[in-house]
Write a protein that holds these residues in place. Structure first.
Motif, PDB file in Angstrom:
ATOM      1  N   CYS A  72     -41.813   9.733  34.509  1.00 43.42           N
ATOM      2  CA  CYS A  72     -41.780   8.888  36.299  1.00 43.42           C
ATOM      3  C   CYS A  72     -40.338   8.780  35.378  1.00 43.42           C
ATOM      4  O   CYS A  72     -40.519   7.137  34.799  1.00 43.42           O
ATOM      5  CB  CYS A  72     -43.228   7.696  35.796  1.00 43.42           C
ATOM      6  SG  CYS A  72     -45.202   7.672  36.050  1.00 43.42           S
ATOM      7  N   ARG A  77     -41.754   2.590  40.986  1.00 42.04           N
ATOM      8  CA  ARG A  77     -42.061   3.729  40.975  1.00 42.04           C
ATOM      9  C   ARG A  77     -41.682   4.599  40.036  1.00 42.04           C
ATOM     10  O   ARG A  77     -41.296   4.398  39.189  1.00 42.04           O
ATOM     11  CB  ARG A  77     -41.626   3.951  41.897  1.00 42.04           C
ATOM     12  CG  ARG A  77     -41.240   2.539  43.751  1.00 42.04           C
ATOM     13  CD  ARG A  77     -40.731   3.424  45.046  1.00 42.04           C
ATOM     14  NE  ARG A  77     -40.947   2.598  45.955  1.00 42.04           N
ATOM     15  CZ  ARG A  77     -40.194   2.215  46.484  1.00 42.04           C
ATOM     16  NH1 ARG A  77     -39.767   1.147  45.473  1.00 42.04           N
ATOM     17  NH2 ARG A  77     -40.469   1.141  47.742  1.00 42.04           N
ATOM     18  N   CYS A  78     -43.424   4.849  40.367  1.00 46.22           N
ATOM     19  CA  CYS A  78     -43.056   6.155  39.508  1.00 46.22           C
ATOM     20  C   CYS A  78     -42.523   7.162  39.588  1.00 46.22           C
ATOM     21  O   CYS A  78     -41.327   7.630  39.067  1.00 46.22           O
ATOM     22  CB  CYS A  78     -44.420   6.885  39.175  1.00 46.22           C
ATOM     23  SG  CYS A  78     -44.484   8.214  37.848  1.00 46.22           S
ATOM     24  N   THR A  79     -41.767   7.547  41.291  1.00 47.10           N
ATOM     25  CA  THR A  79     -41.104   8.779  41.299  1.00 47.10           C
ATOM     26  C   THR A  79     -40.815   7.925  42.819  1.00 47.10           C
ATOM     27  O   THR A  79     -41.419   6.830  43.351  1.00 47.10           O
ATOM     28  CB  THR A  79     -41.637   9.917  41.657  1.00 47.10           C
ATOM     29  OG1 THR A  79     -42.485  10.329  43.053  1.00 47.10           O
ATOM     30  CG2 THR A  79     -42.516  11.161  40.162  1.00 47.10           C
ATOM     31  N   GLY A  81     -40.057   6.829  45.721  1.00 48.68           N
ATOM     32  CA  GLY A  81     -40.529   6.754  46.776  1.00 48.68           C
ATOM     33  C   GLY A  81     -42.447   6.762  46.744  1.00 48.68           C
ATOM     34  O   GLY A  81     -42.757   6.522  48.455  1.00 48.68           O
ATOM     35  N   SER A  82     -42.619   6.685  45.611  1.00 43.42           N
ATOM     36  CA  SER A  82     -44.320   6.380  45.290  1.00 43.42           C
ATOM     37  C   SER A  82     -44.130   5.710  44.327  1.00 43.42           C
ATOM     38  O   SER A  82     -43.714   5.692  43.147  1.00 43.42           O
ATOM     39  CB  SER A  82     -44.749   7.800  45.295  1.00 43.42           C
ATOM     40  OG  SER A  82     -45.777   8.110  44.703  1.00 43.42           O
ATOM     41  N   PHE A  83     -44.958   4.861  44.294  1.00 46.52           N
ATOM     42  CA  PHE A  83     -45.879   4.437  42.807  1.00 46.52           C
ATOM     43  C   PHE A  83     -46.290   4.934  41.829  1.00 46.52           C
ATOM     44  O   PHE A  83     -47.152   4.904  40.793  1.00 46.52           O
ATOM     45  CB  PHE A  83     -46.406   2.880  43.294  1.00 46.52           C
ATOM     46  CG  PHE A  83     -45.121   1.773  43.538  1.00 46.52           C
ATOM     47  CD1 PHE A  83     -44.978   0.529  42.778  1.00 46.52           C
ATOM     48  CD2 PHE A  83     -44.851   0.628  44.942  1.00 46.52           C
ATOM     49  CE1 PHE A  83     -43.879  -0.285  43.270  1.00 46.52           C
ATOM     50  CE2 PHE A  83     -44.040   1.043  45.604  1.00 46.52           C
ATOM     51  CZ  PHE A  83     -43.596  -0.422  44.350  1.00 46.52           C
ATOM     52  N   VAL A  84     -47.196   5.945  42.539  1.00 47.02           N
ATOM     53  CA  VAL A  84     -47.938   6.693  41.723  1.00 47.02           C
ATOM     54  C   VAL A  84     -47.491   8.303  41.906  1.00 47.02           C
ATOM     55  O   VAL A  84     -46.505   8.453  42.050  1.00 47.02           O
ATOM     56  CB  VAL A  84     -49.657   7.058  42.631  1.00 47.02           C
ATOM     57  CG1 VAL A  84     -50.111   5.687  42.543  1.00 47.02           C
ATOM     58  CG2 VAL A  84     -49.461   7.541  43.660  1.00 47.02           C
ATOM     59  N   ALA A  86     -45.797  11.804  42.555  1.00 54.35           N
ATOM     60  CA  ALA A  86     -45.727  12.518  43.143  1.00 54.35           C
ATOM     61  C   ALA A  86     -44.916  13.797  42.741  1.00 54.35           C
ATOM     62  O   ALA A  86     -44.401  13.661  41.713  1.00 54.35           O
ATOM     63  CB  ALA A  86     -45.492  11.981  44.331  1.00 54.35           C
ATOM     64  N   HIS A  88     -42.712  16.468  41.696  1.00 51.66           N
ATOM     65  CA  HIS A  88     -41.238  16.302  40.991  1.00 51.66           C
ATOM     66  C   HIS A  88     -40.883  17.517  40.694  1.00 51.66           C
ATOM     67  O   HIS A  88     -41.596  17.985  39.224  1.00 51.66           O
ATOM     68  CB  HIS A  88     -40.625  14.722  40.533  1.00 51.66           C
ATOM     69  CG  HIS A  88     -39.442  14.958  40.263  1.00 51.66           C
ATOM     70  ND1 HIS A  88     -39.084  15.542  39.375  1.00 51.66           N
ATOM     71  CD2 HIS A  88     -39.146  13.729  41.142  1.00 51.66           C
ATOM     72  CE1 HIS A  88     -37.383  13.997  39.713  1.00 51.66           C
ATOM     73  NE2 HIS A  88     -38.114  13.211  40.633  1.00 51.66           N
TER      74      HIS A  88
END
Length: 344
Positions: A72, A77-79, A81-84, A86, A88
């Protein structure tokens, strides 16, 4: 469906229902153990805090050992724009899943931490000493979460990674203190061993702390950085490994001296047995350490070594706690003296 098939169908329907009832019942029991606690359930939550802190320490090492340290790449965030996780390009789905899974474990540690606070706040009689110790857990989780952001933004700088591990060791110590204090009274501490032996125990704690710091220096110099982009300490790996081994021998010597002193002075049996357990854990940890060194530090043995480090720390704290007494919770002074005379 035939009449003969009907009982089987009914049984299949009952199985999920029974499972839901069982899980729901266990969840309700856990809730009541914190909301309507007994001294025993408070101690149980303290044990849970020790376990989850050791667990996330080991899983954190697994993140590094699998090269998933930047699975992550952003925080919180993980990525971007996303907390889960996505898609990459720079990181594989497996690395992202491992790092994200470890982040999710933080919520388990937080849940146990909150349960500890609720339990010690609501138990009767309420003890301020336990409340203070319990609050270290959620505060520590918050601090670790924020520090995790520093680790990510520093691209796994070995200093930040090392501090991350040492903070977990500190939270483990606080959780063990909560466990130990919840099983005794609030009387002023009374030595159960000679003053010099107690001092030796404190010296041993300091030596183990130095050993843990030396261990993270070796880790920060070694090959398992967590990601190809991560930096390393600019030390010679053989030199820091030898220094680490030297501290190991110091700790073993102090432990043997403590064990010998406890036996020749006929100290309480619990303290003697705890020192023997500590020596056994240290010897097993030493074997793992030497084997991993000569096998070029395979990831599995490194993970076991991290677990062993946490167990050595806990076993050391346990010995020192058992060399003094604040009186068993709810016991009279006469009962305490009887236990001491019996060597238990």
């Amino acid at each position: 469906m035939t009449v003969a098939d009907q009982p089987r169908a009914d049984a299949e329907v009952r199985k999920p229902s029974a499972l839901r009832d069982h899980v729901g019942g266990r969840a309700l029991d856990l809730f009541h153990s914190a909301w309507s606690p007994t001294p025993a359930s408070v101690r149980g939550w303290a044990v849970a805090a020790v376990i989850v802190n050791v667990g996330i320490t080991v899983t954190g090492a697994a993140v590094r050992l699998t090269g998933s340290g930047l699975g992550c790449p952003t925080w919180p965030r993980c990525t971007p724009g996303s907390f889960v996780p996505a898609a990459h390009d720079a990181h594989s789905p497996m690395n992202m899943a491992i790092e994200f899974g470890n982040r999710l474990l933080t919520f388990l540690v937080l849940a146990v931490a909150i349960a500890c606070v609720v339990a010690v706040t609501r138990v009767s009689p309420r003890r301020s000493s336990l409340v203070r110790l319990a609050w270290i857990q959620p505060a520590g989780v918050a601090g670790q979460a924020l520090w995790g952001g520093v680790v990510v933004h520093s691209v796994l700088n070995p200093v930040t990674v090392s501090v991350h591990f040492l903070l977990s060791i500190g939270m483990t110590a606080a959780a063990f203190a909560l466990y130990a204090r919840s099983g005794e009274g609030d009387a002023p501490p009374r030595r159960l061993v000679h003053r010099d032996i107690r001092t030796l125990g404190f010296v041993l704690i300091a030596a183990v702390a130095v050993l843990l710091v030396a261990g993270v220096v070796v880790t920060g110099t070694g090959p398992h950085s967590g990601d190809d982009a991560a930096s390393r300490f600019a030390f010679d790996i053989e030199s820091v490994a030898r220094l680490h081994a030297d501290v190991v021998w110091v700790v073993l010597g102090l432990t043997f001296a403590l064990l010998f002193a406890l036996h020749v002075t006929d100290s309480p049996g619990r303290a003697r047995r705890a020192a023997l357990v500590l020596l056994g854990v240290e010897l097993a940890q030493g074997v793992i350490g030497y084997v991993q060194y000569f096998l070029a530090v395979p990831a599995l043995l490194v993970a076991l070594h991290v677990l062993g480090a946490a167990l050595v720390w806990i076993a050391t704290l346990r010995v020192v706690y058992l060399m003094r007494s604040r009186g068993p919770a709810g016991a009279t002074v006469a009962e305490e003296d009887h236990l001491d005379a019996a060597g238990v």
